[in-house]
Design a protein around this motif. Sequence first.
Motif, PDB file in Angstrom:
ATOM      1  N   THR A   1      -4.892  -1.650  -4.212  1.00  0.00           N
ATOM      2  CA  THR A   1      -3.915  -1.603  -5.293  1.00  0.00           C
ATOM      3  C   THR A   1      -4.138  -2.742  -6.279  1.00  0.00           C
ATOM      4  O   THR A   1      -4.043  -2.549  -7.496  1.00  0.00           O
ATOM      5  CB  THR A   1      -2.485  -1.667  -4.730  1.00  0.00           C
TER       6      THR A   1
ATOM      7  N   LEU B   1       0.826   6.528   0.831  1.00  0.00           N
ATOM      8  CA  LEU B   1       0.834   6.207   2.249  1.00  0.00           C
ATOM      9  C   LEU B   1       1.314   7.407   3.045  1.00  0.00           C
ATOM     10  O   LEU B   1       2.368   7.975   2.750  1.00  0.00           O
ATOM     11  CB  LEU B   1       1.741   5.008   2.538  1.00  0.00           C
TER      12      LEU B   1
ATOM     13  N   ALA C   1      -4.233  -1.411   1.663  1.00  0.00           N
ATOM     14  CA  ALA C   1      -3.451  -0.852   0.552  1.00  0.00           C
ATOM     15  C   ALA C   1      -3.199  -1.915  -0.513  1.00  0.00           C
ATOM     16  O   ALA C   1      -3.302  -1.636  -1.716  1.00  0.00           O
ATOM     17  CB  ALA C   1      -2.136  -0.286   1.072  1.00  0.00           C
TER      18      ALA C   1
ATOM     19  N   PHE D   1      -3.926   6.351   1.965  1.00  0.00           N
ATOM     20  CA  PHE D   1      -4.042   5.677   3.263  1.00  0.00           C
ATOM     21  C   PHE D   1      -3.230   6.451   4.293  1.00  0.00           C
ATOM     22  O   PHE D   1      -2.049   6.711   4.082  1.00  0.00           O
ATOM     23  CB  PHE D   1      -3.535   4.235   3.164  1.00  0.00           C
TER      24      PHE D   1
ATOM     25  N   PHE E   1       3.847   3.518  -5.767  1.00  0.00           N
ATOM     26  CA  PHE E   1       3.612   3.715  -4.337  1.00  0.00           C
ATOM     27  C   PHE E   1       4.411   4.933  -3.874  1.00  0.00           C
ATOM     28  O   PHE E   1       5.622   5.017  -4.116  1.00  0.00           O
ATOM     29  CB  PHE E   1       4.037   2.487  -3.540  1.00  0.00           C
TER      30      PHE E   1
ATOM     31  N   THR F   1      -0.682   4.633  -5.258  1.00  0.00           N
ATOM     32  CA  THR F   1      -1.098   4.399  -3.877  1.00  0.00           C
ATOM     33  C   THR F   1      -0.242   5.291  -2.987  1.00  0.00           C
ATOM     34  O   THR F   1       0.995   5.225  -3.039  1.00  0.00           O
ATOM     35  CB  THR F   1      -0.907   2.928  -3.473  1.00  0.00           C
TER      36      THR F   1
END
Length: 551
Positions: A291, A242, A287, A272, A134, A240
């Motif tokens: 994921t 953010l 998310a 995202f 992440f 992922t």
Amino acid sequence: MLENKTKKQVVKLHPDDNVLVALTDLQKGEIITFESEDYTLAETIKAKHKFYMQDMLQGAEVIMYGVLVGKVQNDVAKGSFMTTENLKHAADPYSYKDSTFSWQAPDVTKYKNQTFKGYKRKDGRVGTANYWLFVPTVFCENRNLDVIKEALHNELGYAVSDKYTRYTHQLLQSYQDGEDIQSVEIALSPSSKNDRVFQNVDGIKFLNHQGGCGGTRQDAATLSALLASYANHPNVGGITLLSLGCQHLQVQDFLDDIKKQNPEFDKPLFVFEQQQTKSEEFLITSAIKQTFEGLIEINKYERTPAPLSDLCIGVKCGGSDGFSGVSANPAVGYTSDLVVALGGKILLAEFPELCGAEQNLIDRCTSEPTAKKFIDLMESYDALAHKVGSGFHMNPSPGNIKDGLITDAIKSAGAAKKGGTSPVVDVLDYTELVTKPGLNLVCTPGNDVEATTGKAASGATLILFTTGLGTPTGNPVCPVIKVATNSVLATKMKDIIDIDCGPIISGEKSIEEMGEEILDYCIKAASGEIIPKAVQLNQDDFIPWKRGVSL
């Protein structure tokens, strides 16, 4: 070098040295005999510390590891204790010299046909782990990452805090029942790999940081390259991302940096952006769901045999002591030489802790441009440090000094031993990726977390971390193996130490024997057969470097 299986009171680290290192506590007035000469100790010398081998006048040069490490500040007598009061940092100037360097590689016959089981990536590199990562583009997303981490770690079996949660629950229950909480003991084991839903996913990692906006645009650009290198890391199976939306570090900058590093990048990557979603809840649940789907995919990856030439090992020291340059660092250095001889890659960083060892490294560079790049990076880094009122000479911490590292040059000469004796094939600036087999120098601070962060960015898939005082530092994507310089530490902090180099100090093992043991451990760790303590504890430290303001 210490002789194998020989118990000694002191050691001389190089024939040219004019100080001796105490291997055990020595008492005031005690007579130490070394190489047929007697030394009457003027003070008590604790293990790890040094004493002078001759009378020296103010300004005289002190030599350790065969290099200048300081100058005495007042007249000192033979047998007297080296301290910060009587010795100050000094190092020889350095420059490029057109010299010929030859290297005698160690015998690696026993390793020739060995392999490790790693994750082969499409770019040809081989990971030692398979993580989902992440990444926030800006600190504003840290809170969302924390919420997601709690949800995924607890439910999918990656949490290490469950035993402490249960312990707290027991304390609460005892308190509510009117019982004495002093009788409550922690006796529950943390989650094991068998608790995981996805057996081929070694972890879900989170790169919380304080950057991405509010600093300079150069800071954001450097952070983008750093985060991209982590996404591109061979130990990472999927990402992922953010983003808030309005920050300096834009999503497209990150994506461009990934493609710049790896035009064929094809890992699952989910993006995202909070300012483009209808709610925080929608952002987080989306998310998590995507994921989860990604975890299902990368769980299909399996370890396969790879040659030892695919190993890429970073070498680091932290919480160093007076034994670092005597035991653990030279043992790791021998491991480094073995890996280089096998065709693998070694990353030696911590430029402030190479102060005084520069000439040796320059002389070992395989080309003039490589040597000059090292010189330029060292000089520009030191200049930036001086601009904020510091300098490489101010690197040793109070803990270093207390345990025998009196000057930066002493610390550096011992620290450089981790890189072994092989030629320097390349010099990498911060976030540059390693491409050449052999010993590579990587520009990072000496700061434990900033250095490990930088080494992983350059491609290290394991990090050997030596320590004399004990430090729990780890890294989110690169397993960190802790190597103790002494057995007292290895016993006292066994929950964070993986390998004990104390047998070198006691004379039970040679540096070469210990170096081979360390490589054997690395092969097992790279194969997932042994899980280093920092990984078990989820010690996932990550600090991006802002140049010039950290040593």
